[in-house]
Scaffold this motif. Structure first.
Motif, PDB file in Angstrom:
ATOM      1  N   GLN A  49       0.798  -1.218   0.000  1.00 17.88           N
ATOM      2  CA  GLN A  49       0.000   0.000   0.000  1.00 17.88           C
ATOM      3  C   GLN A  49       0.831   1.270   0.000  1.00 17.88           C
ATOM      4  N   TRP A  50       1.924   1.308   0.739  1.00 10.99           N
ATOM      5  CA  TRP A  50       2.610   2.580   0.913  1.00 10.99           C
ATOM      6  C   TRP A  50       4.079   2.571   0.514  1.00 10.99           C
ATOM      7  N   PHE A  57       8.259   9.940  -2.030  1.00  8.54           N
ATOM      8  CA  PHE A  57       8.438  11.046  -1.090  1.00  8.54           C
ATOM      9  C   PHE A  57       9.914  11.230  -0.735  1.00  8.54           C
ATOM     10  N   LEU A  58      10.597  10.138  -0.423  1.00  9.10           N
ATOM     11  CA  LEU A  58      12.009  10.225  -0.061  1.00  9.10           C
ATOM     12  C   LEU A  58      12.857  10.693  -1.235  1.00  9.10           C
ATOM     13  N   TYR A  59      12.561  10.198  -2.424  1.00 12.91           N
ATOM     14  CA  TYR A  59      13.334  10.601  -3.605  1.00 12.91           C
ATOM     15  C   TYR A  59      13.111  12.070  -3.927  1.00 12.91           C
TER      16      TYR A  59
END
Length: 123
Positions: A49-50, A57-59
Protein backbone atom coordinates in the motif's frame (compact mmCIF):
# COMPACT_ATOMS: atom_id res chain seq x y z
CA UNK A 1 25.66 -13.77 -2.88
CA UNK A 2 26.66 -15.39 0.43
CA UNK A 3 24.92 -18.62 -0.57
CA UNK A 4 26.86 -18.66 -3.85
CA UNK A 5 30.08 -18.17 -1.88
CA UNK A 6 29.28 -21.11 0.40
CA UNK A 7 28.47 -23.36 -2.55
CA UNK A 8 31.72 -22.29 -4.21
CA UNK A 9 33.70 -23.07 -1.07
CA UNK A 10 32.11 -26.49 -0.62
CA UNK A 11 32.27 -27.74 -4.20
CA UNK A 12 35.32 -26.03 -5.65
CA UNK A 13 37.79 -25.22 -2.89
CA UNK A 14 37.26 -28.14 -0.52
CA UNK A 15 38.78 -31.44 -1.46
CA UNK A 16 36.10 -34.16 -1.86
CA UNK A 17 37.22 -35.97 1.30
CA UNK A 18 36.76 -32.74 3.32
CA UNK A 19 33.27 -31.90 2.04
CA UNK A 20 30.28 -32.33 4.36
CA UNK A 21 28.97 -35.88 4.37
CA UNK A 22 25.67 -35.36 6.17
CA UNK A 23 22.30 -34.74 4.56
CA UNK A 24 20.14 -31.81 5.67
CA UNK A 25 17.22 -32.77 7.88
CA UNK A 26 13.96 -32.47 5.99
CA UNK A 27 11.94 -30.88 8.79
CA UNK A 28 14.58 -28.21 9.41
CA UNK A 29 14.78 -27.40 5.69
CA UNK A 30 10.98 -27.17 5.43
CA UNK A 31 10.95 -24.84 8.44
CA UNK A 32 13.57 -22.64 6.79
CA UNK A 33 11.64 -22.48 3.50
CA UNK A 34 8.41 -21.75 5.37
CA UNK A 35 9.97 -18.93 7.39
CA UNK A 36 11.51 -17.45 4.25
CA UNK A 37 8.23 -17.56 2.32
CA UNK A 38 6.35 -16.07 5.28
CA UNK A 39 8.90 -13.25 5.53
CA UNK A 40 8.51 -12.47 1.81
CA UNK A 41 4.71 -12.53 1.97
CA UNK A 42 4.54 -10.27 5.03
CA UNK A 43 6.99 -7.87 3.38
CA UNK A 44 4.93 -7.74 0.18
CA UNK A 45 1.66 -7.20 2.03
CA UNK A 46 3.17 -4.57 4.31
CA UNK A 47 4.73 -2.50 1.54
CA UNK A 48 1.98 -3.07 -1.02
CA UNK A 49 0.00 0.00 0.00
CA UNK A 50 2.61 2.58 0.91
CA UNK A 51 6.00 1.42 -0.37
CA UNK A 52 5.87 3.29 -3.69
CA UNK A 53 4.52 6.44 -2.05
CA UNK A 54 7.27 6.36 0.58
CA UNK A 55 9.96 5.89 -2.07
CA UNK A 56 8.56 8.76 -4.14
CA UNK A 57 8.44 11.05 -1.09
CA UNK A 58 12.01 10.23 -0.06
CA UNK A 59 13.33 10.60 -3.61
CA UNK A 60 11.58 13.93 -4.11
CA UNK A 61 12.52 15.53 -0.79
CA UNK A 62 15.67 13.89 0.53
CA UNK A 63 17.82 12.70 -2.38
CA UNK A 64 21.49 13.54 -2.11
CA UNK A 65 22.45 12.79 -5.71
CA UNK A 66 20.98 12.80 -9.20
CA UNK A 67 22.89 9.64 -10.15
CA UNK A 68 19.58 7.76 -10.31
CA UNK A 69 17.91 10.19 -12.70
CA UNK A 70 19.14 8.30 -15.79
CA UNK A 71 17.53 4.83 -15.80
CA UNK A 72 20.30 3.52 -18.09
CA UNK A 73 23.18 4.95 -16.04
CA UNK A 74 25.64 2.56 -14.46
CA UNK A 75 26.63 4.89 -11.61
CA UNK A 76 23.18 4.66 -10.05
CA UNK A 77 23.22 0.87 -10.36
CA UNK A 78 26.59 0.56 -8.62
CA UNK A 79 25.58 3.02 -5.90
CA UNK A 80 22.39 1.02 -5.27
CA UNK A 81 24.36 -2.21 -5.05
CA UNK A 82 26.90 -0.72 -2.65
CA UNK A 83 24.34 1.00 -0.43
CA UNK A 84 22.08 -2.05 -0.38
CA UNK A 85 24.97 -4.18 0.86
CA UNK A 86 26.05 -1.62 3.47
CA UNK A 87 22.52 -1.07 4.77
CA UNK A 88 21.88 -4.82 4.93
CA UNK A 89 25.07 -5.26 6.98
CA UNK A 90 24.13 -2.43 9.35
CA UNK A 91 20.62 -3.82 9.80
CA UNK A 92 21.92 -7.34 10.39
CA UNK A 93 24.48 -6.22 12.96
CA UNK A 94 21.89 -3.99 14.66
CA UNK A 95 19.51 -6.91 14.95
CA UNK A 96 22.08 -8.65 17.13
CA UNK A 97 22.32 -5.71 19.57
CA UNK A 98 18.92 -4.01 19.64
CA UNK A 99 16.44 -6.12 21.59
CA UNK A 100 13.31 -5.29 19.58
CA UNK A 101 15.13 -6.11 16.33
CA UNK A 102 16.47 -9.32 17.87
CA UNK A 103 12.92 -10.58 18.47
CA UNK A 104 12.39 -11.01 14.73
CA UNK A 105 15.99 -11.95 13.92
CA UNK A 106 16.18 -14.80 16.42
CA UNK A 107 14.27 -17.01 13.95
CA UNK A 108 17.40 -16.99 11.78
CA UNK A 109 19.42 -18.42 14.67
CA UNK A 110 16.85 -21.00 15.79
CA UNK A 111 17.87 -23.80 13.44
CA UNK A 112 19.22 -27.01 14.94
CA UNK A 113 22.01 -27.11 12.37
CA UNK A 114 23.57 -24.58 10.04
CA UNK A 115 23.06 -25.30 6.36
CA UNK A 116 22.30 -23.36 3.19
CA UNK A 117 18.54 -23.37 3.79
CA UNK A 118 19.05 -21.57 7.12
CA UNK A 119 19.84 -18.38 5.18
CA UNK A 120 16.18 -18.32 4.07
CA UNK A 121 15.15 -17.62 7.67
CA UNK A 122 16.81 -14.21 7.44
CA UNK A 123 14.40 -11.33 8.11
Amino acid sequence: SSVAWEVFMIFVVLHPRNRPKHVYSTNDTISSFSAGILFLLVGQITFLQWGAKLYDFLYTNFRVTDAFHDPNGTLGWWLCLLMSDILYYVMHRSSHYVSWLWTSHIVHHSSEEYNLSTALRQP
